[in-house]
Design a protein around this motif. Structure first.
Motif, mmCIF file in Angstrom:
data_model
loop_
_atom_site.group_PDB
_atom_site.id
_atom_site.type_symbol
_atom_site.label_atom_id
_atom_site.label_comp_id
_atom_site.label_asym_id
_atom_site.label_seq_id
_atom_site.Cartn_x
_atom_site.Cartn_y
_atom_site.Cartn_z
ATOM 1 N N GLU A 180 0.829 -1.209 0.000
ATOM 2 C CA GLU A 180 0.000 0.000 0.000
ATOM 3 C C GLU A 180 0.864 1.259 0.000
ATOM 4 O OE1 GLU A 180 -3.893 1.535 2.469
ATOM 5 O OE2 GLU A 180 -2.207 0.751 3.606
ATOM 6 N N ASP A 182 4.301 1.571 -0.815
ATOM 7 C CA ASP A 182 5.377 1.712 -1.798
ATOM 8 C C ASP A 182 5.086 0.992 -3.105
ATOM 9 O OD1 ASP A 182 6.835 3.092 0.154
ATOM 10 O OD2 ASP A 182 7.645 1.219 0.959
ATOM 11 N N TYR A 183 3.823 0.721 -3.386
ATOM 12 C CA TYR A 183 3.510 -0.065 -4.581
ATOM 13 C C TYR A 183 4.123 0.531 -5.845
ATOM 14 C CZ TYR A 183 0.859 -2.514 -8.175
ATOM 15 O OH TYR A 183 0.506 -3.256 -9.255
ATOM 16 N N ALA A 184 3.976 1.857 -6.029
ATOM 17 C CA ALA A 184 4.440 2.499 -7.270
ATOM 18 C C ALA A 184 5.957 2.524 -7.365
ATOM 19 C CB ALA A 184 3.895 3.925 -7.351
ATOM 20 N N LEU A 185 6.656 2.422 -6.223
ATOM 21 C CA LEU A 185 8.107 2.531 -6.220
ATOM 22 C C LEU A 185 8.815 1.181 -6.191
ATOM 23 C CD1 LEU A 185 8.461 5.453 -3.624
ATOM 24 C CD2 LEU A 185 8.419 5.608 -6.136
ATOM 25 N N LYS A 188 9.683 -4.875 -9.828
ATOM 26 C CA LYS A 188 8.793 -6.008 -10.096
ATOM 27 C C LYS A 188 9.136 -7.234 -9.260
ATOM 28 C CE LYS A 188 7.450 -4.815 -14.832
ATOM 29 N NZ LYS A 188 7.422 -5.272 -16.255
ATOM 30 N N LEU A 191 7.641 -6.732 -5.870
ATOM 31 C CA LEU A 191 6.190 -6.884 -5.948
ATOM 32 C C LEU A 191 5.810 -8.360 -5.999
ATOM 33 C CD1 LEU A 191 5.169 -4.048 -8.466
ATOM 34 C CD2 LEU A 191 4.565 -4.208 -6.048
#
Length: 246
Positions: A180, A182-185, A188, A191
């Motif tokens: 929630e 640091d998803y955009a940073l 892959k 993630l």
């Protein structure tokens, strides 16, 4: 040749010699074995704990062994002491009765209550009833002990399950919060790692729930299928969890 049932062993607690002899004779005629006679409260407790009779005929009024003064409720006092040591089935004998006394005797643990003079039929019936009640009470105590042990097992299991669920939820929440924030940073590979851990912990929670459901089914059936388990895998998982806590 079939073995004979041993006679019921009876101890008489009665300070009046004539009445105790009458009771002793009647008991023998009825097929009972008289193992002893006590004349005061102290001797009664000693003989009952030594001889372990099947049933005790207890006079309500007994003399104090020190002062020799007759105590109106000495029999009930003896019953109370015996409940803490070696409680036998007890029939209370008295020359009078009252609702209050009957209630006191029942609360003390007396199995039956007889008023003097006593007939053979009354004596025989009281012994039979008292022994039956004692058997029922013993079975009730056994069932209560089993229930207590089962409840303790359930409490321990519930604690373990709750701890495991909270542990897995804490891990899942931790990874979810990382996603929630640091998803955009996140790269892959990170993630994929976090999502994978969420899936793994989700499966672990599912197994815990299945174990709870399995326990509920097992407790409702009489025959349980037994099969070997792979202790190596279980030990490895436990060791892994231990390392995580460290």
């Amino acid at each position: 040749m079939p073995s004979r049932t041993p006679p019921v062993r009876v101890l008489i607690v009665e300070d009046e010699i004539v009445f105790s002899e009458v009771i002793r004779t009647r008991l023998i005629d009825l097929g009972y074995e008289v193992v002893g006679i006590a004349r005061d409260s102290r001797t009664a407790v000693e003989l009952i704990c030594q001889l372990c009779p099947d049933v005790v005929l207890m006079d309500l009024r007994l003399p104090d062994p020190e002062t020799h003064k007759e105590e109106p409720l000495a029999g009930l006092d003896v019953v109370g002491k015996l409940q803490e040591k070696c409680p036998p089935p007890i029939i209370l004998l008295t020359a009078y009765e009252s609702p209050e006394l009957t209630q006191q005797a029942s609360a003390a643990g007396v199995g039956a209550y007889l008023t003097k003079p006593v007939s053979d039929n009354e004596l025989d019936r009281a012994i039979a009833i008292t022994l039956a009640r004692a058997k029922d009470m013993a079975e009730l105590r056994r069932l209560n002990a089993e229930l207590k042990a089962q409840n303790e097992e359930l409490d321990a299991f519930a604690y373990t399950v709750a701890h495991n669920i909270k542990h897995q939820l804490a891990i899942s929440i931790g990874y979810a919060e990382l996603l929630e924030m640091d998803y955009a940073l996140l790269p892959k590979d990170k993630l994929a790692e976090y999502i994978h851990e969420l899936v793994v912990n989700g499966h672990k929670l599912d197994r815990i729930v299945n174990e709870i459901l399995l326990l509920a089914r097992v407790r409702s059936i009489e025959e349980i299928e037994i099969y070997p388990i792979h202790m190596g895998e279980i030990i490895q998982e436990i060791q892994l969890l231990s390392l995580i806590h460290i």
